[in-house]
Design a protein around this motif. Structure first.
Motif, PDB file in Angstrom:
ATOM      1  N   THR A   9       0.248  -3.716 -35.022  1.00 47.51           N
ATOM      2  CA  THR A   9      -0.604  -3.043 -34.038  1.00 47.51           C
ATOM      3  C   THR A   9      -0.812  -4.301 -32.885  1.00 47.51           C
ATOM      4  OG1 THR A   9      -1.427  -1.491 -35.507  1.00 47.51           O
ATOM      5  CG2 THR A   9      -2.900  -2.037 -33.263  1.00 47.51           C
ATOM      6  N   ILE A  10      -1.075  -5.214 -33.307  1.00 49.06           N
ATOM      7  CA  ILE A  10      -1.801  -6.316 -32.418  1.00 49.06           C
ATOM      8  C   ILE A  10      -0.340  -6.733 -31.525  1.00 49.06           C
ATOM      9  CG2 ILE A  10      -2.357  -8.896 -32.399  1.00 49.06           C
ATOM     10  CD1 ILE A  10      -4.143  -7.992 -34.979  1.00 49.06           C
ATOM     11  N   ARG A  11       0.731  -7.039 -32.515  1.00 43.41           N
ATOM     12  CA  ARG A  11       1.944  -7.656 -31.782  1.00 43.41           C
ATOM     13  C   ARG A  11       2.233  -6.627 -30.516  1.00 43.41           C
ATOM     14  NH1 ARG A  11       7.094  -6.745 -32.486  1.00 43.41           N
ATOM     15  NH2 ARG A  11       6.952  -5.530 -34.350  1.00 43.41           N
ATOM     16  N   PRO A  29      11.795 -15.015 -37.554  1.00 43.97           N
ATOM     17  CA  PRO A  29      11.527 -13.675 -37.514  1.00 43.97           C
ATOM     18  C   PRO A  29      11.829 -12.660 -38.669  1.00 43.97           C
ATOM     19  CG  PRO A  29      12.901 -14.484 -35.630  1.00 43.97           C
ATOM     20  CD  PRO A  29      12.818 -15.604 -36.776  1.00 43.97           C
ATOM     21  N   GLY A  30      12.636 -13.075 -39.772  1.00 44.58           N
ATOM     22  CA  GLY A  30      12.858 -12.385 -40.923  1.00 44.58           C
ATOM     23  C   GLY A  30      11.549 -12.523 -41.798  1.00 44.58           C
ATOM     24  N   TYR A  31      10.800 -13.539 -41.725  1.00 49.09           N
ATOM     25  CA  TYR A  31       9.590 -13.528 -42.414  1.00 49.09           C
ATOM     26  C   TYR A  31       8.491 -12.449 -41.779  1.00 49.09           C
ATOM     27  CZ  TYR A  31       5.201 -15.329 -44.186  1.00 49.09           C
ATOM     28  OH  TYR A  31       3.987 -15.396 -44.934  1.00 49.09           O
ATOM     29  N   ILE A  32       8.594 -12.344 -40.580  1.00 47.37           N
ATOM     30  CA  ILE A  32       7.659 -11.294 -39.957  1.00 47.37           C
ATOM     31  C   ILE A  32       8.252 -10.101 -40.271  1.00 47.37           C
ATOM     32  CG2 ILE A  32       6.790 -10.536 -37.574  1.00 47.37           C
ATOM     33  CD1 ILE A  32       5.632 -13.287 -38.360  1.00 47.37           C
ATOM     34  N   SER A  33       9.426  -9.812 -40.291  1.00 43.65           N
ATOM     35  CA  SER A  33      10.014  -8.472 -40.601  1.00 43.65           C
ATOM     36  C   SER A  33       9.659  -8.240 -42.017  1.00 43.65           C
ATOM     37  CB  SER A  33      11.548  -8.708 -40.352  1.00 43.65           C
ATOM     38  OG  SER A  33      12.109  -7.293 -40.851  1.00 43.65           O
ATOM     39  N   LYS A  34       9.796  -9.036 -42.969  1.00 42.62           N
ATOM     40  CA  LYS A  34       9.358  -8.712 -44.177  1.00 42.62           C
ATOM     41  C   LYS A  34       7.816  -8.297 -44.623  1.00 42.62           C
ATOM     42  CE  LYS A  34      13.023 -11.331 -46.331  1.00 42.62           C
ATOM     43  NZ  LYS A  34      13.333 -12.157 -47.531  1.00 42.62           N
ATOM     44  N   ILE A  35       7.104  -8.997 -43.710  1.00 46.54           N
ATOM     45  CA  ILE A  35       5.403  -8.585 -43.748  1.00 46.54           C
ATOM     46  C   ILE A  35       5.376  -7.098 -42.919  1.00 46.54           C
ATOM     47  CG2 ILE A  35       3.449  -9.236 -42.808  1.00 46.54           C
ATOM     48  CD1 ILE A  35       3.940 -12.130 -42.858  1.00 46.54           C
ATOM     49  N   GLU A  36       5.931  -6.857 -41.927  1.00 45.76           N
ATOM     50  CA  GLU A  36       5.917  -5.807 -41.340  1.00 45.76           C
ATOM     51  C   GLU A  36       6.465  -4.370 -41.960  1.00 45.76           C
ATOM     52  OE1 GLU A  36       6.697  -5.788 -37.009  1.00 45.76           O
ATOM     53  OE2 GLU A  36       5.176  -7.210 -36.727  1.00 45.76           O
ATOM     54  N   LEU A  60     -11.455  -8.525 -36.455  1.00 44.03           N
ATOM     55  CA  LEU A  60     -10.662  -7.248 -35.977  1.00 44.03           C
ATOM     56  C   LEU A  60      -9.439  -7.107 -36.759  1.00 44.03           C
ATOM     57  CD1 LEU A  60     -10.181  -5.032 -33.858  1.00 44.03           C
ATOM     58  CD2 LEU A  60      -9.494  -6.964 -32.411  1.00 44.03           C
ATOM     59  N   PHE A  61      -9.004  -8.120 -37.060  1.00 45.76           N
ATOM     60  CA  PHE A  61      -7.432  -8.215 -37.631  1.00 45.76           C
ATOM     61  C   PHE A  61      -7.722  -7.465 -39.201  1.00 45.76           C
ATOM     62  CE2 PHE A  61      -4.412  -9.481 -40.943  1.00 45.76           C
ATOM     63  CZ  PHE A  61      -3.278  -9.604 -40.258  1.00 45.76           C
ATOM     64  N   ALA A  62      -8.808  -8.002 -39.741  1.00 44.44           N
ATOM     65  CA  ALA A  62      -9.481  -7.187 -41.084  1.00 44.44           C
ATOM     66  C   ALA A  62      -9.469  -5.760 -40.984  1.00 44.44           C
ATOM     67  CB  ALA A  62     -10.345  -7.938 -41.691  1.00 44.44           C
ATOM     68  N   LEU A  63     -10.305  -5.394 -39.878  1.00 44.07           N
ATOM     69  CA  LEU A  63     -10.596  -4.042 -39.604  1.00 44.07           C
ATOM     70  C   LEU A  63      -9.043  -3.265 -39.351  1.00 44.07           C
ATOM     71  CD1 LEU A  63     -12.600  -1.683 -39.036  1.00 44.07           C
ATOM     72  CD2 LEU A  63     -12.755  -2.426 -36.687  1.00 44.07           C
ATOM     73  N   LEU A  64      -8.139  -3.766 -38.615  1.00 40.68           N
ATOM     74  CA  LEU A  64      -6.926  -3.260 -38.267  1.00 40.68           C
ATOM     75  C   LEU A  64      -6.119  -3.133 -39.471  1.00 40.68           C
ATOM     76  CD1 LEU A  64      -6.041  -4.817 -34.889  1.00 40.68           C
ATOM     77  CD2 LEU A  64      -6.369  -2.437 -35.295  1.00 40.68           C
ATOM     78  N   ALA A  65      -6.295  -3.972 -40.467  1.00 45.17           N
ATOM     79  CA  ALA A  65      -5.545  -3.864 -41.665  1.00 45.17           C
ATOM     80  C   ALA A  65      -6.190  -3.085 -42.834  1.00 45.17           C
ATOM     81  CB  ALA A  65      -5.261  -5.381 -42.086  1.00 45.17           C
ATOM     82  N   SER A  66      -7.302  -2.640 -42.533  1.00 41.91           N
ATOM     83  CA  SER A  66      -7.986  -1.848 -43.637  1.00 41.91           C
ATOM     84  C   SER A  66      -7.549  -0.491 -43.699  1.00 41.91           C
ATOM     85  CB  SER A  66      -9.369  -1.758 -43.395  1.00 41.91           C
ATOM     86  OG  SER A  66      -9.659  -0.922 -41.939  1.00 41.91           O
TER      87      SER A  66
END
Length: 100
Positions: A9-11, A29-36, A60-66
């Motif tokens: 969402t943020i990205r 980028p592979g690390y970000i891909s694995k997280i996403e 805000l990050f925590a709210l978006l991740a909730s």
């Protein structure tokens, strides 16, 4: 917590690719891909770097991740609307600050 949802969402709001974000925080980028994709959970220092580099407050990050398990008293759709509204406000003020 759904870190993948928050980062995507943020990205997306900041109009960054996975490669752009990876470069900003010193990861691949592979690390970000694995997280996403949900294959990896980011360490606290990675979340802090993302928040710092993208100028997004941790709360805000925590709210978006909730997700529903994290916020039991608020309906999921209301939480999403609230989080997206805050992100929009932050993004708009950032664009105005930089004359975009």
């Amino acid at each position: 917590m759904n870190y993948a949802k928050a980062i995507k969402t943020i990205r997306g709001t900041k109009r960054l690719s996975q490669k752009d974000l990876a470069t900003l925080i010193g990861k691949t980028p592979g690390y970000i891909s694995k997280i996403e994709s949900g294959d990896r959970i980011p360490a606290t220092d990675v979340i802090e770097s993302i928040c710092k580099e993208l100028d997004v407050p941790y709360y805000l990050f925590a709210l978006l991740a909730s997700d529903e398990r994290d916020i039991k008293k608020l309906p999921a759709n209301e939480t999403k609307i609230f989080a997206e509204g805050l992100l929009h406000i932050l993004t708009e003020s950032e664009f105005q600050k930089h004359g975009k």
